[in-house]
Design a protein around this motif. Structure first.
Motif, short mmCIF file in Angstrom:
data_model
loop_
_atom_site.label_atom_id
_atom_site.label_comp_id
_atom_site.label_asym_id
_atom_site.label_seq_id
_atom_site.Cartn_x
_atom_site.Cartn_y
_atom_site.Cartn_z
N LEU A 101 52.07 41.02 38.92
CA LEU A 101 51.51 41.65 37.72
C LEU A 101 50.35 42.54 38.16
N PRO A 102 50.19 43.69 37.52
CA PRO A 102 49.10 44.59 37.91
C PRO A 102 47.73 43.95 37.65
N ALA A 103 46.76 44.28 38.49
CA ALA A 103 45.41 43.74 38.35
C ALA A 103 44.80 44.11 37.00
N TRP A 104 45.04 45.35 36.53
CA TRP A 104 44.46 45.77 35.25
C TRP A 104 45.00 44.90 34.12
N TRP A 105 46.27 44.50 34.22
CA TRP A 105 46.89 43.68 33.18
C TRP A 105 46.29 42.28 33.20
N MET A 106 46.14 41.72 34.39
CA MET A 106 45.54 40.39 34.52
C MET A 106 44.10 40.40 34.00
N LYS A 144 42.90 42.22 31.59
CA LYS A 144 42.94 42.21 30.12
C LYS A 144 43.23 40.81 29.59
N VAL A 145 44.16 40.11 30.22
CA VAL A 145 44.49 38.75 29.80
C VAL A 145 43.29 37.83 30.01
N THR A 146 42.61 38.00 31.14
CA THR A 146 41.44 37.18 31.45
C THR A 146 40.34 37.40 30.42
N ILE A 147 40.07 38.64 30.11
CA ILE A 147 39.02 38.96 29.13
C ILE A 147 39.40 38.44 27.75
N PRO A 184 35.15 40.92 39.19
CA PRO A 184 34.45 40.18 38.13
C PRO A 184 35.37 39.41 37.18
N ASP A 185 36.43 40.05 36.67
CA ASP A 185 37.31 39.35 35.73
C ASP A 185 37.99 38.17 36.39
N LEU A 186 38.41 38.36 37.63
CA LEU A 186 39.06 37.29 38.37
C LEU A 186 38.06 36.18 38.69
#
Length: 134
Positions: A55-60, A62-65, A112-114
């Motif tokens: 899965l793309p990092a940008w997508w992950m 968004k899910v994380t946030i 940061p999100d990760l």
């Protein structure tokens, strides 16, 4: 085109009525938004079952946030109202520890999100261990 004062008042009145019908009052609006979020989450879960590959990092991100925001919104109800003082202290120290862990990870170069997702996961596991020992 010029609008008269009475036309403007009519437009504003109609718009306010439409907004109230659409559930822009705090509680109905929140209920509607959460139901939509639940539907979206179910569709995403269904999509993930059929998804192949990374899965793309940008997508992950968004899910994380989104998960973090929902978690914090939920915490409002857990911490506010009639909650025992010790629970407030536990939740406060839990989030302080989570923020500290996320900062440590970010300092090591983790996105940061990760970093917040990892810290959240680690703190959840630690919380389960603490609860199981009680």
């Amino acid at each position: 085109m010029k609008i008269t004062k009475s036309q403007l008042q009519t437009i504003i009145k109609e718009e306010l009525e439409r907004m109230m019908e659409d559930g822009h009052d705090d509680r109905p609006s929140a209920v509607r938004k959460l139901k939509t979020a639940m539907e979206d989450a179910h569709e995403i879960l269904a999509g993930l079952q059929h998804h192949q590959g990374e899965l793309p990092a940008w997508w992950m991100s968004k899910v994380t946030i989104a998960a973090d925001y929902l978690n914090k919104a939920r915490d409002y109800f857990l911490v506010s109202g009639e909650v025992m003082e010790e629970e407030k202290e536990y939740v406060s120290s839990f989030y302080t520890a989570k923020e500290k862990r996320a900062k440590e990870l970010k300092d090591k170069g983790v996105e940061p999100d990760l970093a917040f997702a990892i810290a959240d996961d680690q703190m959840e596991k630690a919380g389960k261990k603490i609860k199981s020992k009680k």
